[in-house]
Scaffold this motif. Structure first.
Motif: not given
Length: 361
Positions: A322-339
């Motif tokens: 629901p918040t920008i903070s939650h979105l950032r955490m989601f995208l960071s996690d995706l980036a880590m998975q990709y890495h």
């Protein structure tokens, strides 16, 4: 979108020019337009809801699922508040124009029928809780004005309603025609093999040849070779002159009973509970109540099943962000998975277990 199961519908159906619209008007009190040579071109659902206060009438269009998105949105956008039933002909014409039916407005091309639905909802002191559908008349053979596609469209439309186990079929048959060969009788026996939801309605007895009254009386008394478990009702729809004079429902009923109490019908000893629009209304309300009582447990189970399915679908959804903070955490996690996956691939490590991509919360 979740579609909950509905209860029962009364569906008025039969061959063309059998007087279906007059039957519908007699049951609902809504004066549907009836002109010689003009037939129903699409399904019209009438929903009557009794409530205290001022009567409110609205019209909407339900597009057929086959419509493309642009036209579907245009049809769904149609909403009209009706001040009185005298506006109904204009509503029907407008609906036909939007559906693209040939002969409506400036439409000189296009199909003769549409599988969209015009819904008329009446809320107020109408004395009834009822949902009833008027359908185009069944076509036996194609002609210059009604093609094979039109024949198939109408039959498909009628089948879509009468095949439903909660539909009560009001099979309208014209007295002067061979009842056994009328399409709606064959359909009712196909889709309602137990005969528990088909009511026969015989119309236009005033147009039969002199001397044929005995045959029609036998049919009305369910003593003919064509029988229905729920039997037949015999009606006399208003004449063109009576319609022109705008007779009231009470006058219609009075004229109808006077007709059947006079020769040659008086001698036929008709069942008084099976003659006239008033008796049909009373019987249909009782039949509808019995049918609802029978089907209600099934509806409850279907609703419970729908709720369970919806809950399972909701639980399978990923956590909300629901918040920008939650979105950032989601995208960071995706980036880590990709890495991690890319690094393992570059190192030739194909055996390391990784969290499935795009499933991070």
């Amino acid at each position: 979108m979740v579609f909950l199961p509905t209860l029962n519908l009364l569906v008025v159906c039969g061959d063309q020019s059998t007087g279906k619209s007059s039957v519908l008007e007699g049951i609902t009190g809504i004066p549907f337009p009836r002109e010689e040579g003009v037939c129903t071109k699409f399904a019209t659902e009438v929903i009557l809801e009794h409530a205290e206060g001022v009567k409110a009438i609205s019209a909407t269009i339900i597009p057929h699922p086959s419509r493309h998105d642009t036209l579907k949105a245009s049809l769904q956008a149609y909403q009209r508040t009706i001040n009185g039933f005298e506006e109904l002909p204009d509503v029907i014409v407008k609906a036909g124009v939007l559906m693209g039916i040939r002969g409506y407005g400036d439409n000189h091309e296009g199909p003769s029928f549409a599988e969209d639905v015009l819904r008329i909802k009446v809320t107020g002191p109408c004395g009834l809780h009822l949902s009833i559908v008027d359908l185009p008349g069944l076509i036996s053979n194609a002609s210059e004005e009604q093609t094979e596609d039109d024949v198939e469209t109408v039959h498909r439309m009628v089948d879509s309603y009468v095949e439903k186990p909660r539909t009560i079929i009001l099979a309208v048959v014209q007295a002067g025609n061979d009842i056994a060969n009328q399409s709606i009788i064959r359909k009712s026996k196909l889709f309602d093999k137990a005969g528990q939801r088909t009511v026969g309605i015989i119309t236009k007895p005033d147009l039969i040849n002199a001397g044929a009254e005995g045959r029609i009386a036998a049919l009305a008394k369910n003593q003919d070779t064509t029988k229905l478990q729920l039997g037949f009702f015999l009606l006399k729809n208003p004449t063109p002159k009576e319609r022109e004079d705008l007779i009231t429902p009470k006058q219609r009923s009075t004229n109808e009973l006077r007709y059947f109490q006079s020769p040659p019908w008086k001698e036929q000893k008709l069942d008084a509970t099976r003659v006239g629009i008033d008796k049909l209304q009373t019987s249909l309300q009782a039949l509808l109540n019995r049918h609802i009582e029978k089907e209600l447990p099934k509806v409850r189970e279907e609703i419970k099943s729908t709720i369970r399915t919806s809950e399972q679908e909701m639980f399978s959804l990923p956590p909300e962000r629901p918040t920008i903070s939650h979105l950032r955490m989601f995208l960071s996690d995706l980036a880590m998975q990709y890495h991690n996956i890319a690094t393992a691939a570059l190192n030739g490590d194909y055996h390391t277990s990784h969290t499935p991509f795009f499933t991070a919360s």
